[in-house]
Design a protein around this motif. Structure first.
Motif, PDB file in Angstrom:
ATOM      1  N   ARG A  29       0.847  -1.111  -0.131  1.00 36.03           N
ATOM      2  CA  ARG A  29       0.061   0.069  -0.015  1.00 36.03           C
ATOM      3  C   ARG A  29       0.804   1.136   0.076  1.00 36.03           C
ATOM      4  N   ARG A  31       1.008   5.258   0.520  1.00 34.81           N
ATOM      5  CA  ARG A  31       0.238   6.454   0.748  1.00 34.81           C
ATOM      6  C   ARG A  31       0.572   7.532  -0.292  1.00 34.81           C
ATOM      7  N   PRO A  32      -0.360   8.403  -0.241  1.00 35.32           N
ATOM      8  CA  PRO A  32      -0.328   9.613  -1.060  1.00 35.32           C
ATOM      9  C   PRO A  32       0.822  10.591  -0.566  1.00 35.32           C
ATOM     10  N   PRO A  75      -2.361   5.277  -3.850  1.00 39.23           N
ATOM     11  CA  PRO A  75      -2.494   6.073  -2.807  1.00 39.23           C
ATOM     12  C   PRO A  75      -3.991   6.511  -2.605  1.00 39.23           C
ATOM     13  N   GLN A 106       8.530   1.763   6.867  1.00 41.97           N
ATOM     14  CA  GLN A 106       9.114   2.956   7.408  1.00 41.97           C
ATOM     15  C   GLN A 106       7.989   3.786   8.231  1.00 41.97           C
ATOM     16  N   THR A 107       8.523   4.359   9.282  1.00 39.99           N
ATOM     17  CA  THR A 107       7.329   4.956  10.035  1.00 39.99           C
ATOM     18  C   THR A 107       6.930   6.156   9.224  1.00 39.99           C
ATOM     19  N   GLY A 108       5.473   6.364   9.299  1.00 37.06           N
ATOM     20  CA  GLY A 108       5.102   7.589   8.344  1.00 37.06           C
ATOM     21  C   GLY A 108       4.754   7.066   6.977  1.00 37.06           C
ATOM     22  N   THR A 109       4.752   5.810   6.956  1.00 39.60           N
ATOM     23  CA  THR A 109       4.003   5.318   5.432  1.00 39.60           C
ATOM     24  C   THR A 109       2.776   4.909   5.611  1.00 39.60           C
ATOM     25  N   GLY A 110       2.058   4.763   6.867  1.00 35.94           N
ATOM     26  CA  GLY A 110       0.440   4.533   7.077  1.00 35.94           C
ATOM     27  C   GLY A 110       0.307   3.209   7.562  1.00 35.94           C
ATOM     28  N   LYS A 111       1.267   2.550   8.482  1.00 31.22           N
ATOM     29  CA  LYS A 111       1.087   1.366   9.047  1.00 31.22           C
ATOM     30  C   LYS A 111      -0.226   1.532  10.096  1.00 31.22           C
ATOM     31  N   THR A 112      -0.124   2.414  10.899  1.00 31.11           N
ATOM     32  CA  THR A 112      -1.401   2.903  11.840  1.00 31.11           C
ATOM     33  C   THR A 112      -2.561   3.211  11.031  1.00 31.11           C
ATOM     34  N   PHE A 113      -2.389   3.796   9.902  1.00 31.88           N
ATOM     35  CA  PHE A 113      -3.607   4.398   9.152  1.00 31.88           C
ATOM     36  C   PHE A 113      -4.207   2.984   8.596  1.00 31.88           C
TER      37      PHE A 113
HETATM   38  P1  ADP Z   1       3.079   4.925  10.364  1.00 32.89           P
HETATM   39  O1  ADP Z   1       2.045   4.190  11.305  1.00 32.89           O
HETATM   40  O2  ADP Z   1       3.675   3.798   9.434  1.00 32.89           O
HETATM   41  O3  ADP Z   1       4.110   5.587  11.249  1.00 32.89           O
HETATM   42  P2  ADP Z   1       0.806   6.573  10.102  1.00 32.89           P
HETATM   43  O4  ADP Z   1      -0.270   5.848   9.921  1.00 32.89           O
HETATM   44  O5  ADP Z   1       0.732   7.327  11.471  1.00 32.89           O
HETATM   45  O6  ADP Z   1       2.177   5.857   9.581  1.00 32.89           O
HETATM   46  O7  ADP Z   1       0.796   7.509   8.826  1.00 32.89           O
HETATM   47  C1  ADP Z   1       1.365   8.808   8.780  1.00 32.89           C
HETATM   48  C2  ADP Z   1       0.338   9.813   8.082  1.00 32.89           C
HETATM   49  O8  ADP Z   1       0.021   9.603   6.969  1.00 32.89           O
HETATM   50  C3  ADP Z   1      -0.792   9.957   9.146  1.00 32.89           C
HETATM   51  O9  ADP Z   1      -1.171  11.197   9.214  1.00 32.89           O
HETATM   52  C4  ADP Z   1      -1.735   9.396   8.153  1.00 32.89           C
HETATM   53  O10 ADP Z   1      -3.194   9.803   8.480  1.00 32.89           O
HETATM   54  C5  ADP Z   1      -1.389   9.865   6.949  1.00 32.89           C
HETATM   55  N1  ADP Z   1      -1.714   8.733   5.987  1.00 32.89           N
HETATM   56  C6  ADP Z   1      -1.132   7.246   5.820  1.00 32.89           C
HETATM   57  N2  ADP Z   1      -1.650   6.415   4.803  1.00 32.89           N
HETATM   58  C7  ADP Z   1      -2.533   7.274   4.296  1.00 32.89           C
HETATM   59  C8  ADP Z   1      -3.574   6.876   3.231  1.00 32.89           C
HETATM   60  N3  ADP Z   1      -3.509   5.955   2.486  1.00 32.89           N
HETATM   61  N4  ADP Z   1      -4.163   8.051   2.690  1.00 32.89           N
HETATM   62  C9  ADP Z   1      -4.294   9.224   3.572  1.00 32.89           C
HETATM   63  N5  ADP Z   1      -3.605   9.381   4.575  1.00 32.89           N
HETATM   64  C10 ADP Z   1      -2.808   8.521   4.915  1.00 32.89           C
END
Ligand code: ADP
Length: 355
Positions: A29, A31-32, A75, A106-113
Motif C-alpha cells: 500500500r 500512501r499519497p 494512494p 518505514q515510520t510515516g508510511t501509513g501502518k497505523t492508518f
Molecule cells: P506509520 O504508522 O507507518 O508511522 P501513520 O499511519 O501514522 O504511519 O501515517 C502517517 C500519516 O500519513 C498520518 O497522518 C496518516 O493519516 C497519513 N496517511 C497514511 N496513509 C494514508 C493514506 N493511504 N491516505 C491518506 N492518509 C494517509
C-alpha cells in the motif's frame, strides 16, 4: 444445512486457492504525497500500471525496478477497498483458522492508518471486529461464538499488556509459555469479552492511550514498538457440539527504518537492535514458511515466538508493506520492497520495457 453447505463450499474454494498460491499474501500500500511533501516540491518515485493491480515500479534518475505482489493499493484507494481484500482472510478465524495480519514499513508510511485508521476513517482492526460480529450474528442458528480481545505492546523484547490494570506501570512481566496442547500462550494477559462494536472501539481507544502513557514522545515510542491486537474466537457448533478456538492477530509493527550507526548510541541503539532483530526474525519465519523449509526459526524473537501457533500450518498470513511515494524516502522504500519480495519468495524482475 444452508450454513454447512456454505461452509464446505468456502473451504473447498479456499483450499483450491491455497494450492495455487499458498497461504501467505503480501499486499503493498502506497500512501499519497502529504501536504509538506507537495509544498517542498517532492516528487513520486512510484509508478503504477493501469492495466493490472499486482505490480509497481520504482523509478529514480539512475534506475527502474519492478516489484510484484499479491495486490498493490494505490494512494487514492480507500480504507473500504483495503478491507474488501482483507475481509475473506480475517473472517476465516470464524471457521477455526488462525490468522495474522501485519503492517510493515518505514515510520510515516501509513501502518497505523491501515490498521487503526482514524475515528472517521477506520482501519482494518475495527472493520474486522465489526465484520466478525456481523457474520457470527448471521450464523446464530448453527454456531455460537464468543469473542475476546487482548492488546499488547512488544518493546525491546518485553511484552506489556495494554488492557491490563496499571498498564502504565508494567510491574507484571508477561512472557510466552508453551501450553499443554503445544500452543503458545501469554499467561496473565487480559482477555476482554466483547459483545458489540462500541465496546471494541472503547477498548481499542484505551489500549492506544495506555500505549503512550509514560512515553516522552508518544509518536516516537509507538514507532519503536510492535502493537498487537489479538482476537480470540471460541465457537460451538450447535448441531454437533464441536468446539473451536482460534486466534486472529492484527499487528502494527515497529518502524523498519534503518537508524544511522554513527548518530545512535545508548538506549536508542539498543532499541534499534531489538527492532532489527525482531523484524528480520519475522521475515525469516515467513520466508521459511513460503519456501516450505522444514526448520522454521520461531524462537529468534518474542514476536515470532508468541505468534508461533498462528504462523504456518494452515494458518493464514497477510503482510501489508507500506511505502511512501516520495523521492526523499527512496532508499527506505526500496529496503521495504526488497524485504517484502524476499518474504514472499518472489524474484525481482528487470523493469518492463517502456512502450
Ligand atoms: P506509520 O504508522 O507507518 O508511522 P501513520 O499511519 O501514522 O504511519 O501515517 C502517517 C500519516 O500519513 C498520518 O497522518 C496518516 O493519516 C497519513 N496517511 C497514511 N496513509 C494514508 C493514506 N493511504 N491516505 C491518506 N492518509 C494517509
Amino acid at each position: 444445512k444452508k450454513y454447512l453447505d456454505e461452509s464446505l463450499e468456502r473451504k473447498r474454494l479456499y483450499n483450491e486457492v491455497i494450492e495455487l498460491k499458498g497461504n501467505i499474501r503480501v499486499f503493498c500500500r502506497c500512501r499519497p504525497l502529504n501536504q509538506a511533501e507537495i509544498a517542498n516540491g517532492s516528487s513520486s518515485v512510484v509508478e503504477f500500471d493501469s492495466s493490472q493491480d499486482t505490480e509497481l515500479q520504482i523509478v529514480s534518475s539512475d534506475s527502474k525496478k519492478q516489484f510484484k505482489f499479491d495486490h498493490v493499493f494505490r494512494p487514492e484507494e480507500s480504507q473500504e477497498a483495503v478491507f474488501a481484500r482483507t475481509k475473506p482472510i480475517v473472517t476465516s478465524v470464524l471457521d477455526g483458522y488462525n490468522v495474522c495480519i501485519f503492517a510493515y514499513g518505514q515510520t510515516g508510511t501509513g501502518k497505523t492508518f491501515t490498521m487503526e485508521g482514524t475515528p472517521d476513517n477506520r482501519g482494518v482492526n475495527y472493520r474486522t471486529l465489526e465484520e466478525l460480529f456481523q457474520v457470527s450474528g448471521e450464523r446464530g442458528g448453527v454456531m455460537q461464538y464468543e469473542l475476546f480481545v487482548s492488546m499488547m505492546e512488544v518493546y525491546n523484547e518485553k511484552i506489556r499488556d495494554l488492557l491490563g490494570e496499571n498498564s502504565n506501570q508494567p510491574t507484571k512481566r508477561l512472557d510466552v509459555k508453551q501450553a499443554a496442547d503445544g500452543t503458545q500462550e501469554v499467561p496473565g494477559l487480559v482477555e476482554a469479552r466483547v459483545y458489540n462494536t462500541e465496546e471494541v472501539w472503547e477498548l481499542l481507544k484505551s489500549g492506544s492511550q495506555a500505549r503512550s502513557v509514560g512515553a516522552t514522545n508518544a509518536n516516537e515510542l509507538s514507532s519503536r514498538s510492535h502493537c498487537l491486537l489479538r482476537v480470540t474466537v471460541r465457537g460451538t457448533n450447535l448441531i454437533n457440539g464441536q468446539k473451536t478456538r482460534s486466534h486472529l492477530w492484527l499487528v502494527d509493527l515497529a518502524g523498519s527504518e534503518r537508524v544511522g550507526k554513527i548518530e545512535v548510541e545508548g538506549e536508542r541503539l539498543k532499541e534499534s537492535q531489538f527492532i532489527n532483530k525482531s523484524l528480520s526474525a519475522l521475515g525469516d519465519v515467513i520466508s521459511a514458511l513460503a519456501s516450505k523449509t522444514s526448520h522454521i526459526p520461531y524462537r529468534n524473537s518474542k514476536l515470532t515466538h508468541m505468534l508461533q501457533s498462528s504462523l504456518g500450518g494452515d494458518c493464514k498470513t497477510v503482510m501489508f508493506v507500506q511505502i511512501s511515494p516520495s523521492n526523499a524516502d527512496l532508499g527506505e522504500t526500496l529496503c521495504s520492497l526488497n524485504f517484502a519480495s524476499r518474504v514472499r519468495g518472489i524474484e525481482i524482475g528487470p523493469a518492463r520495457k517502456q512502450v
